[in-house]
Design a protein around this motif. Structure first.
Motif, short mmCIF file in Angstrom:
data_model
loop_
_atom_site.label_atom_id
_atom_site.label_comp_id
_atom_site.label_asym_id
_atom_site.label_seq_id
_atom_site.Cartn_x
_atom_site.Cartn_y
_atom_site.Cartn_z
N ALA A 191 51.25 42.00 39.24
CA ALA A 191 51.60 41.28 40.47
C ALA A 191 50.41 40.44 40.94
O ALA A 191 50.57 39.29 41.37
N ARG A 192 49.22 41.00 40.86
CA ARG A 192 48.02 40.23 41.24
C ARG A 192 47.86 39.02 40.34
O ARG A 192 47.58 37.92 40.82
N ARG A 193 48.05 39.19 39.03
CA ARG A 193 47.93 38.06 38.10
C ARG A 193 48.96 36.98 38.43
O ARG A 193 48.68 35.80 38.33
N GLU A 194 50.16 37.38 38.81
CA GLU A 194 51.17 36.40 39.17
C GLU A 194 50.78 35.64 40.44
O GLU A 194 50.97 34.43 40.52
N TYR B 108 36.77 30.78 41.67
CA TYR B 108 36.92 32.14 42.19
C TYR B 108 37.26 32.12 43.68
O TYR B 108 38.20 32.76 44.13
N TRP B 109 36.48 31.38 44.47
CA TRP B 109 36.66 31.37 45.93
C TRP B 109 37.98 30.74 46.33
O TRP B 109 38.64 31.22 47.25
N ALA B 110 38.38 29.67 45.67
CA ALA B 110 39.63 28.99 46.00
C ALA B 110 40.83 29.89 45.73
O ALA B 110 41.74 30.00 46.56
N VAL B 111 40.83 30.56 44.59
CA VAL B 111 41.95 31.44 44.23
C VAL B 111 41.99 32.64 45.16
O VAL B 111 43.05 33.04 45.64
N LEU B 112 40.84 33.24 45.45
CA LEU B 112 40.80 34.37 46.38
C LEU B 112 41.29 33.97 47.76
O LEU B 112 42.02 34.73 48.42
N ALA B 113 40.92 32.80 48.24
CA ALA B 113 41.34 32.34 49.56
C ALA B 113 42.86 32.21 49.63
O ALA B 113 43.48 32.60 50.63
N LEU B 114 43.46 31.69 48.58
CA LEU B 114 44.90 31.47 48.59
C LEU B 114 45.71 32.72 48.27
O LEU B 114 46.79 32.93 48.83
N ALA B 115 45.23 33.55 47.34
CA ALA B 115 46.07 34.63 46.83
C ALA B 115 45.46 36.02 46.98
O ALA B 115 46.10 37.00 46.61
N SER B 116 44.25 36.13 47.46
CA SER B 116 43.52 37.39 47.62
C SER B 116 43.51 38.21 46.34
O SER B 116 43.78 37.69 45.26
N GLY B 117 43.15 39.46 46.46
CA GLY B 117 43.12 40.33 45.29
C GLY B 117 41.74 40.85 44.99
O GLY B 117 40.81 40.69 45.78
N ASP B 118 41.63 41.45 43.86
CA ASP B 118 40.40 42.06 43.37
C ASP B 118 39.44 40.96 42.91
O ASP B 118 39.76 40.23 41.97
N PRO B 119 38.28 40.82 43.56
CA PRO B 119 37.35 39.75 43.17
C PRO B 119 36.93 39.78 41.71
O PRO B 119 36.86 38.73 41.06
N VAL B 120 36.69 40.95 41.16
CA VAL B 120 36.30 41.07 39.75
C VAL B 120 37.47 40.63 38.87
O VAL B 120 37.29 39.91 37.88
N GLY B 121 38.67 41.04 39.24
CA GLY B 121 39.86 40.66 38.48
C GLY B 121 40.10 39.16 38.50
O GLY B 121 40.46 38.57 37.47
N VAL B 122 39.90 38.52 39.63
CA VAL B 122 40.06 37.06 39.73
C VAL B 122 39.07 36.37 38.80
O VAL B 122 39.43 35.45 38.06
N GLY B 123 37.84 36.84 38.81
CA GLY B 123 36.83 36.27 37.93
C GLY B 123 37.21 36.38 36.47
O GLY B 123 37.08 35.43 35.70
#
Length: 127
Positions: free
Chosen positions: A24-27, A54-69
């Protein structure tokens, strides 16, 4: 319900935000990247584009920072091609408006579904 039985790419975003499974986070991250790419593609002025990081995706979709990276690193080649195609640089995210004020993720699923999104980018150099 088993994660393998859920088709996250078909869920409305409002349902997706409450689910904390890795898929779900990946989606959510995929939808964030797609939204930024579609915005960048539609922009007439280059200074209105956003660098996907990293920052743009986290701002829009949140989630695990390490996972986003890790997610963005997995797709770094496609992201680099997108940035090169539209001449987007990291400094372009320094705007008077934040990305969460400028863009919002669509409620309903976006084409193409799932991780096929990345294969399509790789094949066409862009969406």
């Amino acid at each position: 319900m088993s994660e393998a039985l859920v088709s996250y790419e078909r869920l409305p975003y409002s349902h997706l935000v409450g689910i904390q499974t890795p898929a779900a986070r990946r989606e959510r991250w995929r939808r964030a990247v797609w939204t930024i790419m579609m915005h960048n593609r539609a922009c007439v002025r280059s200074e209105d584009r956003w660098y996907i990081n990293y920052w743009a995706v986290l701002a829009l979709a949140s989630g695990d920072p390490v996972g986003v990276g890790r997610y963005l690193e997995e797709h770094s080649g496609a992201l680099r091609r997108h940035h090169d195609l539209y001449e987007i640089h990291p400094t372009m995210n320094q705007k008077a408006v934040s990305i969460i004020d400028a863009l919002s993720l669509p409620e309903y699923p976006i084409p193409p579904g799932g991780e096929n999104f990345w294969a399509r980018i790789d094949e066409q150099q862009d969406l």
